[in-house]
Design an enzyme around this catalytic site. Structure first.
Site, PDB file in Angstrom:
ATOM      1  CE  LYS A  76      -8.923  69.414  59.407  1.00 56.09           C
ATOM      2  NZ  LYS A  76      -7.783  68.532  59.076  1.00 56.09           N
ATOM      3  CB  SER A 151      -9.158  65.104  60.326  1.00 56.07           C
ATOM      4  OG  SER A 151      -8.145  65.962  59.858  1.00 56.07           O
ATOM      5  CB  SER A 175      -6.244  65.196  57.488  1.00 53.26           C
ATOM      6  OG  SER A 175      -6.493  64.344  58.568  1.00 53.26           O
TER       7      SER A 175
HETATM    8  N1  GLN Z   1      -6.151  59.752  59.857  1.00 52.91           N
HETATM    9  C1  GLN Z   1      -4.911  60.253  60.327  1.00 52.91           C
HETATM   10  C2  GLN Z   1      -4.928  60.376  61.827  1.00 52.91           C
HETATM   11  O1  GLN Z   1      -5.932  60.119  62.385  1.00 52.91           O
HETATM   12  C3  GLN Z   1      -4.599  61.573  59.675  1.00 52.91           C
HETATM   13  C4  GLN Z   1      -4.971  62.772  60.452  1.00 52.91           C
HETATM   14  C5  GLN Z   1      -4.525  64.054  59.822  1.00 52.91           C
HETATM   15  O2  GLN Z   1      -3.858  64.057  58.795  1.00 52.91           O
HETATM   16  N2  GLN Z   1      -4.836  65.145  60.477  1.00 52.91           N
HETATM   17  O3  GLN Z   1      -3.948  60.709  62.426  1.00 52.91           O
END
Ligand code: GLN
Length: 478
Positions: A76, A151, A175
């Protein structure tokens, strides 16, 4: 070339001369270019990966190869890899190159994993659909009109669409788990502090955790076993010894499992997702495990607490991007203050700016106690209650996400709806406990459904073993 679902199968084929690392890499590079429309990779390290593959083929022949030889991995775009661009899918880091390699990535390379490229994600890992990326969304390979989740969206699609065998992502509030659920693969977030965060772009430091996306539980176990453990570059990492997770995947124990009653009553929970999770519950009960409904009175506080704390931490962590030393700098500045303002206004996307402003607000002198201090206290309660339940139950099970993959654009105009969709993943992040998403079914549109399991901190071995058991069981029943 056949599609591989685990390193074990690859190693068997390498051993009997069916395939070489070089052929594997060639094959993945071909798949990536054929499926370029999925927008899973921001950059492919083609030549370099091929050269690495050749070197590892040599090592295989000499019997000196590491335990991840044959494993082709994507990372990532929040993980530092020396000499390679690193952008967190943001314009803000335009032109930035890593000066060092993340500990987690280095440990994979040391065991002869091949890094094939860097993967699309939500900007600074903020989002749940990959739509906040400055490079456009990655697409779900099961239905390209839908999101892959986020994400770590590009990372999940890459595994789903056979563009690499495994991906390394980060999980702050879901994420790794949620995109894995949307893409029908395994997503595993170990206990907070299990893996060094050195070289991981910081979002919300008391939540950030490196995790893995794979096709098999065994590969997830193997990767975490290689990455985990103490590191002198991160003083917050756990010093506990790291068990050989991948050798502890068999279990015939009868477990005690809790499911949070109210989460199944949640009005946002899609019926097909609910039915699918309930059917797994029945299968487990049938197999002799104890399953009980439990109450978790803090359910309504999970999302607000998470969003107060992570925006606060993000506003502080992202203060460093100011256009002075590296990354993007606005070109029409007149003085120092306009340099900061214009650089940050033009460099960050809408969602990141929203979070920086929310975070700055909850940390502001007048509102600090009302929001930040209170949220810290509620986090403590959430952690205590979660830990307490996990004293009685070996696992808590729940859906990974309330729906299957939604349409691109469906939630973009409504940030609150997007935040509420994190309801099931943020509990493990607030409590710091390990959690995994495994694919357990599909809805009528053929979209994948993920089951999430949480367990006590540092009990990854039983979490992985039981996940493996469930996947075997489901395949047999099907
Ligand atoms: N969807 C969650 C957020 O927007 C998780 C993001 C993440 O784990 N990086 O914060």
């Amino acid at each position: 070339m056949r599609q591989y679902n685990s390193l074990r199968d690859i190693r068997a084929d390498i051993a009997n001369g069916q395939v070489t690392c070089r052929q594997l890499v060639e094959n993945y590079i071909r798949n990536i270019s054929e499926k370029e429309n999925l927008n899973a990779f921001l950059e492919v390290f083609g030549e370099e990966a091929l050269a690495q593959a050749e070197a590892i083929d040599q090592k295989m022949a000499n019997g000196t190869a590491g335990k991840l030889a044959g494993m082709v991995i994507g990372i990532k775009d929040v993980l530092a890899y020396k000499g390679h661009s690193l952008q967190a899918s943001s314009k803000m880091l335009d032109g930035f190159e890593s000066l060092y390699t993340a500990t987690a990535v280095q440990r994979l390379i040391d065991e002869d994993a091949i890094i094939i490229g860097r993967q699309n994600c939500d900007e600074f890992a903020m989002g749940g659909s990959n739509e906040t990326s400055a490079f456009g969304p990655a697409l779900n390979a099961d239905d390209t009109s839908r999101v892959p989740g986020g994400s770590s969206g590009g990372s999940a699609v890459a595994v789903q669409a056979d563009l690499c065998l495994a991906s390394i992502g980060s999980d702050t509030g879901g994420s790794v788990r949620q995109p894995a659920s949307f893409c029908g693969v395994v997503g595993f977030k170990p206990t907070y502090s299990r893996i060094s965060r050195y070289g991981l772009i910081a979002f919300a430091s008391s939540f950030d955790q490196i995790g893995v996306i794979t096709k098999s539980v065994e590969d997830a176990a193997l990767l975490v076993e290689v990455m985990a453990g103490k590191d002198e570059m991160d003083s917050t990492v756990s010093h506990r010894p790291v068990p050989a997770y991948s050798e502890l995947l068999n279990t015939d124990k009868k477990y005690k499992i809790g499911y949070i009653r109210d989460s199944f009553e949640n009005e946002g929970l899609n019926k097909e997702v609910k039915d699918s999770i309930l059917s797994v519950k029945d299968i487990l009960k049938e197999a002799g495990h104890t399953i009980e409904a439990v109450d978790f009175p803090l359910l309504d506080y999970l999302v607000p607490t998470y969003y107060i704390l992570i925006t606060a931490e993000a506003s502080s962590n992202l203060g460093r991007y100011d256009g002075v030393k590296y990354g993007f700098r606005s070109s029409n500045v007149t003085d120092l203050s306009s340099l900061y303002k214009k650089t940050r206004s033009e460099g960050f996307g809408e969602e990141v700016k929203r979070r920086i402003m929310l975070g700055t607000f909850v940390l502001s002198a007048d509102y600090y106690d009302a929001y930040y201090t209170k949220a810290q206290k509620v986090r403590r309660l959430i952690k205590e209650k979660t830990d307490e339940l996990l004293q009685t139950y070996d696992f808590l099970i729940l859906p990974t996400a309330p729906t299957t993959a939604f349409k691109i654009g469906e939630n973009v105009e409504d940030p609150l709806a997007m935040y509420l969709a994190d309801i099931f993943t943020v509990q493990a992040s607030l409590a710091g406990v390990p959690a995994i998403s495994i694919p357990v079914g599909r809805d009528a549109n053929g979209l994948s459904i993920g089951l999430q399991l949480m367990t006590r901190s540092f009990e990854e071995p039983q979490l992985l073993a039981f996940s493996n058991y469930i996947l075997d069981k489901i395949t047999v029943e099907a």
